[in-house]
Design a protein around this motif. Structure first.
Motif, PDB file in Angstrom:
ATOM      1  N   LEU A  14      -3.348 -17.134  -6.404  1.00 27.45           N
ATOM      2  CA  LEU A  14      -3.203 -15.680  -6.411  1.00 27.45           C
ATOM      3  C   LEU A  14      -3.755 -15.033  -5.142  1.00 27.45           C
ATOM      4  CD1 LEU A  14      -3.961 -14.805 -10.131  1.00 27.45           C
ATOM      5  CD2 LEU A  14      -1.761 -14.887  -8.975  1.00 27.45           C
ATOM      6  N   LEU A  15      -4.205 -15.853  -4.188  1.00 23.50           N
ATOM      7  CA  LEU A  15      -4.640 -15.332  -2.896  1.00 23.50           C
ATOM      8  C   LEU A  15      -3.471 -15.397  -1.928  1.00 23.50           C
ATOM      9  CD1 LEU A  15      -8.149 -17.016  -2.481  1.00 23.50           C
ATOM     10  CD2 LEU A  15      -7.644 -14.666  -3.189  1.00 23.50           C
ATOM     11  N   ILE A  16      -3.397 -14.386  -1.049  1.00 22.50           N
ATOM     12  CA  ILE A  16      -2.291 -14.354  -0.099  1.00 22.50           C
ATOM     13  C   ILE A  16      -2.773 -13.767   1.215  1.00 22.50           C
ATOM     14  CG2 ILE A  16      -1.439 -12.078  -0.797  1.00 22.50           C
ATOM     15  CD1 ILE A  16       1.426 -13.267  -0.542  1.00 22.50           C
ATOM     16  N   GLY A  37      -6.952  -9.645  -0.422  1.00 21.97           N
ATOM     17  CA  GLY A  37      -6.214 -10.910  -0.420  1.00 21.97           C
ATOM     18  C   GLY A  37      -5.779 -11.389  -1.780  1.00 21.97           C
ATOM     19  N   ARG A  38      -6.097 -10.645  -2.835  1.00 20.86           N
ATOM     20  CA  ARG A  38      -5.749 -11.052  -4.199  1.00 20.86           C
ATOM     21  C   ARG A  38      -4.503 -10.291  -4.666  1.00 20.86           C
ATOM     22  NH1 ARG A  38     -11.221 -11.137  -3.761  1.00 20.86           N
ATOM     23  NH2 ARG A  38     -12.242 -13.036  -4.445  1.00 20.86           N
ATOM     24  N   VAL A  39      -3.550 -11.020  -5.192  1.00 16.65           N
ATOM     25  CA  VAL A  39      -2.295 -10.435  -5.653  1.00 16.65           C
ATOM     26  C   VAL A  39      -2.506  -9.704  -6.976  1.00 16.65           C
ATOM     27  CG1 VAL A  39       0.046 -10.950  -6.439  1.00 16.65           C
ATOM     28  CG2 VAL A  39      -0.925 -12.193  -4.495  1.00 16.65           C
ATOM     29  N   ILE A  40      -1.987  -8.476  -7.044  1.00 21.87           N
ATOM     30  CA  ILE A  40      -2.016  -7.686  -8.278  1.00 21.87           C
ATOM     31  C   ILE A  40      -0.571  -7.341  -8.612  1.00 21.87           C
ATOM     32  CG2 ILE A  40      -2.772  -5.531  -9.354  1.00 21.87           C
ATOM     33  CD1 ILE A  40      -5.067  -5.497  -7.275  1.00 21.87           C
ATOM     34  N   MET A  78       0.851   1.162   1.592  1.00 18.35           N
ATOM     35  CA  MET A  78      -0.163   1.846   2.400  1.00 18.35           C
ATOM     36  C   MET A  78      -1.260   0.821   2.679  1.00 18.35           C
ATOM     37  SD  MET A  78      -2.468   5.156   1.386  1.00 18.35           S
ATOM     38  CE  MET A  78      -3.465   4.251   0.180  1.00 18.35           C
ATOM     39  N   HIS A  79      -1.305   0.317   3.918  1.00 17.37           N
ATOM     40  CA  HIS A  79      -2.230  -0.757   4.282  1.00 17.37           C
ATOM     41  C   HIS A  79      -3.613  -0.212   4.615  1.00 17.37           C
ATOM     42  CE1 HIS A  79       0.677  -4.137   4.570  1.00 17.37           C
ATOM     43  NE2 HIS A  79       1.505  -3.109   4.569  1.00 17.37           N
ATOM     44  N   TYR A  80      -4.624  -0.885   4.089  1.00 17.45           N
ATOM     45  CA  TYR A  80      -6.004  -0.494   4.340  1.00 17.45           C
ATOM     46  C   TYR A  80      -6.420  -0.928   5.739  1.00 17.45           C
ATOM     47  CZ  TYR A  80      -6.656   0.502  -0.660  1.00 17.45           C
ATOM     48  OH  TYR A  80      -6.577   1.030  -1.929  1.00 17.45           O
ATOM     49  N   GLY A  89      -9.140 -11.516   2.485  1.00 20.09           N
ATOM     50  CA  GLY A  89      -7.917 -11.095   3.167  1.00 20.09           C
ATOM     51  C   GLY A  89      -7.652  -9.620   3.220  1.00 20.09           C
ATOM     52  N   PHE A  90      -6.398  -9.295   3.438  1.00 19.14           N
ATOM     53  CA  PHE A  90      -5.969  -7.915   3.661  1.00 19.14           C
ATOM     54  C   PHE A  90      -5.735  -7.184   2.335  1.00 19.14           C
ATOM     55  CE2 PHE A  90      -1.993  -9.774   2.635  1.00 19.14           C
ATOM     56  CZ  PHE A  90      -1.036  -8.785   2.480  1.00 19.14           C
ATOM     57  N   SER A  91      -5.532  -5.838   2.443  1.00 21.85           N
ATOM     58  CA  SER A  91      -5.333  -5.022   1.246  1.00 21.85           C
ATOM     59  C   SER A  91      -4.277  -3.950   1.488  1.00 21.85           C
ATOM     60  CB  SER A  91      -6.635  -4.309   0.850  1.00 21.85           C
ATOM     61  OG  SER A  91      -7.670  -5.216   0.561  1.00 21.85           O
TER      62      SER A  91
END
Length: 198
Positions: A14-16, A37-40, A78-80, A89-91
């Motif tokens: 679930l990490l990306i 970095g966690r998929v929701i 909307m990227h953090y 990772g990213f959000s």
């Protein structure tokens, strides 16, 4: 015996990464958000939820000033900008409505361009919208956050306005809007709740 989903044995599934996300098909990208970095996985709102969001976006679009250049988007990534320490990772979130400064074509929408975000609360999303996203959007420095609450008949009941306190990097609650939304920032807007309902 119940078969467990694959991620139960390997939670890192679930990490990306941002590159991994970019490689996903569009139809998969539209179904998820990513935090640290966690998929929701995101469920679509009700028809009434989507209509309220669209009509509110239309009102913001119609009220836009000629200058400076401002755009209004719905259900868009909307990227953090701020990566929290010790996270993998990213959000990004996909708010119901975003009012933002114009950006170059093809560039990702990042929170440093965002002036206002709207979330319409759906059954089951109240905690995320009023606690998680409120903290995240404040940490990202988004000046205004509106949370639209619907009543049992899925009509707009109240719109809660939050304003960023820059010193504490936290939102302060403004007076709630009832029956009509009146804003002066990021620009003047007046919308009767009745015009948002089905």
């Amino acid at each position: 015996m119940t078969t467990l989903p694959a991620w139960a044995n390997d939670p890192e599934m679930l990490l990306i990464t941002e590159d991994g996300y970019d490689a996903l098909p569009d139809e998969v990208q539209k179904q998820i958000e990513v935090i640290d970095g966690r998929v929701i996985f995101c469920r679509s709102g009700s028809a009434e939820h989507n209509i309220v969001a669209r009509r509110l976006a239309n009102a913001f679009e119609a009220a836009r000033p000629q200058e400076p250049c401002i755009r209004v988007v719905t259900d868009f990534e909307m990227h953090y900008q701020r990566i929290r320490p010790h996270t993998p990772g990213f959000s990004f979130r996909r708010p119901d409505v975003v009012v933002h400064k114009c950006i170059e074509r093809g560039r990702k929408l990042c929170t440093d361009s965002v002036l206002l975000v709207v979330e319409v609360v759906s059954p089951g999303s109240e905690y995320v919208d009023t606690v998680d996203k409120r903290a995240e959007y404040a940490a990202e420095g988004i000046p205004v956050y509106l949370v639209v609450h619907l009543d049992d008949e899925l009509r707009v009941k109240i719109i809660q306005e939050y304003r960023l306190d820059w010193a504490s990097a936290a939102y302060r609650r403004a007076e709630p809007h009832q029956e009509v939304l009146v804003l002066n920032e990021p620009y003047s807007l007046k919308v009767e709740f009745s015009s948002l309902d089905v």
